[in-house]
Design an enzyme around this catalytic site. Sequence first.
Site, PDB file in Angstrom:
ATOM      1  N   THR A  86       0.872  -1.187   0.000  1.00 58.09           N
ATOM      2  CA  THR A  86       0.000   0.000   0.000  1.00 58.09           C
ATOM      3  C   THR A  86       0.907   1.234   0.000  1.00 58.09           C
ATOM      4  O   THR A  86       0.993   1.945   0.997  1.00 58.09           O
ATOM      5  CB  THR A  86      -0.933   0.025   1.234  1.00 58.09           C
ATOM      6  N   THR A 122      -1.463  -2.581   5.526  1.00 60.17           N
ATOM      7  CA  THR A 122      -1.816  -1.390   6.307  1.00 60.17           C
ATOM      8  C   THR A 122      -2.654  -0.474   5.418  1.00 60.17           C
ATOM      9  O   THR A 122      -2.180  -0.037   4.364  1.00 60.17           O
ATOM     10  CB  THR A 122      -0.532  -0.665   6.765  1.00 60.17           C
ATOM     11  N   PHE A 145       2.200  -6.336  12.846  1.00 62.43           N
ATOM     12  CA  PHE A 145       3.093  -5.419  13.569  1.00 62.43           C
ATOM     13  C   PHE A 145       4.554  -5.845  13.491  1.00 62.43           C
ATOM     14  O   PHE A 145       5.376  -5.344  14.260  1.00 62.43           O
ATOM     15  CB  PHE A 145       2.657  -5.335  15.042  1.00 62.43           C
ATOM     16  N   ARG A 147       8.442  -6.362  12.882  1.00 61.78           N
ATOM     17  CA  ARG A 147       9.539  -5.422  12.607  1.00 61.78           C
ATOM     18  C   ARG A 147      10.495  -6.096  11.642  1.00 61.78           C
ATOM     19  O   ARG A 147      10.906  -7.234  11.888  1.00 61.78           O
ATOM     20  CB  ARG A 147      10.308  -5.116  13.899  1.00 61.78           C
ATOM     21  N   ALA A 248      18.430   9.473  19.524  1.00 68.12           N
ATOM     22  CA  ALA A 248      18.470  10.487  18.463  1.00 68.12           C
ATOM     23  C   ALA A 248      19.360  10.010  17.318  1.00 68.12           C
ATOM     24  O   ALA A 248      20.308   9.267  17.533  1.00 68.12           O
ATOM     25  CB  ALA A 248      19.009  11.796  19.026  1.00 68.12           C
ATOM     26  N   CYS A 256       7.395   1.581   5.615  1.00 72.29           N
ATOM     27  CA  CYS A 256       6.172   1.688   6.418  1.00 72.29           C
ATOM     28  C   CYS A 256       5.988   3.049   7.092  1.00 72.29           C
ATOM     29  O   CYS A 256       5.090   3.800   6.730  1.00 72.29           O
ATOM     30  CB  CYS A 256       6.143   0.581   7.468  1.00 72.29           C
TER      31      CYS A 256
HETATM   32  P1  NAD Z   1       6.322  -5.361  -0.619  1.00 70.92           P
HETATM   33  O1  NAD Z   1       6.320  -4.313  -1.676  1.00 70.92           O
HETATM   34  O2  NAD Z   1       7.617  -5.909  -0.127  1.00 70.92           O
HETATM   35  O3  NAD Z   1       5.452  -6.597  -1.102  1.00 70.92           O
HETATM   36  C1  NAD Z   1       4.245  -6.505  -1.763  1.00 70.92           C
HETATM   37  C2  NAD Z   1       4.119  -7.741  -2.689  1.00 70.92           C
HETATM   38  O4  NAD Z   1       2.793  -7.797  -3.204  1.00 70.92           O
HETATM   39  C3  NAD Z   1       5.055  -7.695  -3.892  1.00 70.92           C
HETATM   40  O5  NAD Z   1       5.763  -8.924  -3.982  1.00 70.92           O
HETATM   41  C4  NAD Z   1       4.124  -7.511  -5.092  1.00 70.92           C
HETATM   42  O6  NAD Z   1       4.606  -8.112  -6.278  1.00 70.92           O
HETATM   43  C5  NAD Z   1       2.869  -8.185  -4.571  1.00 70.92           C
HETATM   44  N1  NAD Z   1       1.631  -7.778  -5.241  1.00 70.92           N
HETATM   45  C6  NAD Z   1       1.241  -6.547  -5.630  1.00 70.92           C
HETATM   46  N2  NAD Z   1       0.004  -6.595  -6.168  1.00 70.92           N
HETATM   47  C7  NAD Z   1      -0.395  -7.871  -6.122  1.00 70.92           C
HETATM   48  C8  NAD Z   1      -1.582  -8.543  -6.484  1.00 70.92           C
HETATM   49  N3  NAD Z   1      -2.601  -7.893  -7.014  1.00 70.92           N
HETATM   50  N4  NAD Z   1      -1.647  -9.877  -6.295  1.00 70.92           N
HETATM   51  C9  NAD Z   1      -0.609 -10.559  -5.748  1.00 70.92           C
HETATM   52  N5  NAD Z   1       0.530  -9.979  -5.359  1.00 70.92           N
HETATM   53  C10 NAD Z   1       0.634  -8.645  -5.543  1.00 70.92           C
HETATM   54  O7  NAD Z   1       5.498  -4.734   0.594  1.00 70.92           O
HETATM   55  P2  NAD Z   1       5.568  -5.156   2.144  1.00 70.92           P
HETATM   56  O8  NAD Z   1       6.660  -4.438   2.837  1.00 70.92           O
HETATM   57  O9  NAD Z   1       5.495  -6.634   2.247  1.00 70.92           O
HETATM   58  O10 NAD Z   1       4.211  -4.505   2.685  1.00 70.92           O
HETATM   59  C11 NAD Z   1       2.956  -5.053   2.362  1.00 70.92           C
HETATM   60  C12 NAD Z   1       1.916  -4.429   3.254  1.00 70.92           C
HETATM   61  O11 NAD Z   1       2.190  -4.797   4.607  1.00 70.92           O
HETATM   62  C13 NAD Z   1       1.904  -2.896   3.255  1.00 70.92           C
HETATM   63  O12 NAD Z   1       0.598  -2.454   3.431  1.00 70.92           O
HETATM   64  C14 NAD Z   1       2.739  -2.541   4.464  1.00 70.92           C
HETATM   65  O13 NAD Z   1       2.444  -1.268   4.962  1.00 70.92           O
HETATM   66  C15 NAD Z   1       2.312  -3.647   5.420  1.00 70.92           C
HETATM   67  N6  NAD Z   1       3.288  -3.971   6.461  1.00 70.92           N
HETATM   68  C16 NAD Z   1       4.586  -4.124   6.128  1.00 70.92           C
HETATM   69  C17 NAD Z   1       5.491  -4.445   7.130  1.00 70.92           C
HETATM   70  C18 NAD Z   1       6.970  -4.536   6.825  1.00 70.92           C
HETATM   71  O14 NAD Z   1       7.752  -4.571   7.779  1.00 70.92           O
HETATM   72  N7  NAD Z   1       7.396  -4.581   5.576  1.00 70.92           N
HETATM   73  C19 NAD Z   1       5.063  -4.625   8.456  1.00 70.92           C
HETATM   74  C20 NAD Z   1       3.703  -4.513   8.726  1.00 70.92           C
HETATM   75  C21 NAD Z   1       2.817  -4.191   7.724  1.00 70.92           C
END
Ligand code: NAD
Length: 434
Positions: A86, A122, A145, A147, A248, A256
């Site tokens: 997102t 998210t 959540f 990390r 700091a 995120c």
């Molecule tokens: P990312 O970009 O690493 O991964 C997203 C994945 O989704 C990619 O592999 C992409 O190819 C795939 N994708 C996109 N559209 C798709 C679809 N229509 N069908 C199937 N796959 C599809 O992102 P991320 O860091 O994993 O974050 C994903 C979500 O989780 C976000 O909303 C983020 O805010 C939330 N989040 C991330 C973390 C973190 O630490 N990275 C922690 C908590 C929440």
Amino acid sequence: MRLTVIGTGYLGATHAACMAELGHEVVGVDVDRGKVPALRAGRAPFHEPRLSDLVARHTAGGRLRFTTSYEEAGAFGQVHFVCVGTPQRRDCEGADLSHVEHAFGAMGRHARKGALLVGKSTVPVGTAARLADDHGVEIAWNPEFLREGFAVEDTLRPDRLVFGVRTPRAERLLRCVYGPVLAAGTPLVVTDFATAELVKTAANSFLATKISFINAMAEVCEAVGGDVRSLSEALGHDGRIGREFLRAGVGFGGGCLPKDIRAFAHRAAELGVDLGFLREVDAINMRRRDRVIELARQLCGGRLLGARVAVLGAAFKPDSDDVRDSPALNVAARLDLDGADVTVYDPEAMDNARKAFPLLGYALSVEEALRGAELVLHLTEWPQFRVIDPRRAAELVRRPRIVDGRGALDAARWTAAGWLFRALGGPPPRPTAS
Ligand code: NAD
């Protein structure tokens, strides 16, 4: 149970592997045709402690599979976790929900009757309710959540689970999915969709605010010659304040926190609620990057052109290869634009850094990065950097001058080894021989 995980990025790949570790049969779905073959072959798509082992073991054991086909995944799963990205929209600070819309739409069409679609991405508050109305499927929201750097540990042993549900059946299914985690005593909050969505954005906003608070104090310390490290230590002894997230430095980044606080302020404004303080949190955070550049310019005698600068760190945090909105790379790229001769080293994020900033210089080791440097910037807090021997490092560089952008190095040791040592929010420099 038979689960699918849609989106196999930092969140989804970890979730899929950990669900297999809990004993479920899991199919991961991604639209990225480059990513899926590597996962199928048992290779984790990024660096995250313990993840490679879980992916290799469970793909080999047949409990974890990957596909690009929603049809195949829909026919397989009882519960589908949506973990797609997102990102921030290009035209405003709100969240781009196109991937979420696509995933719910596609899985809504292909899921078996009675399947549960669970959002983990998210999202702005109100999204789950709208998706439930639009797609006519049973939905739950289960924010994540974890990390980065501790993703596997945090998924298998989270400090809490949150289920946003509308029906007892959805709650029952999620309780089955997380059975072993709940049996280990993990606290569970069962609530409505909106509150579940808000828990995540509120948590990230709180953490970002705490970091920017101490960084604002660093600005005051810089103005009066105080020392934010002592200030932070003294504040941290107060149990109501706590020590965590009170160091700091050059501030937060990653995929995120920055986009989540912007999206939250944007969504709140749509709802008629003024969360303008989050914009200040964001602004303080970005100013710390400017401050590192200002210090670098000062230490290079007011002129960055041609200055050989070693940047230690490229990932946005240690134990990760994620360079999305990395403060280290942001600073490195801006110094490069100002004419500095920048060399970056990171233990894990070199490939991603090269892809994001192909024109920067890269070194294959700390030693190579330091050799001939006129200034060293410590910008990602890898344990390897904390144990650098300042005496040996002084022999490698052309001029022993360092900015500790993470407040993690031992100033006394570096100064004793002849370095001009500056930290963000630190006291003014002590004169050295050079
Ligand atoms: P990312 O970009 O690493 O991964 C997203 C994945 O989704 C990619 O592999 C992409 O190819 C795939 N994708 C996109 N559209 C798709 C679809 N229509 N069908 C199937 N796959 C599809 O992102 P991320 O860091 O994993 O974050 C994903 C979500 O989780 C976000 O909303 C983020 O805010 C939330 N989040 C991330 C973390 C973190 O630490 N990275 C922690 C908590 C929440």
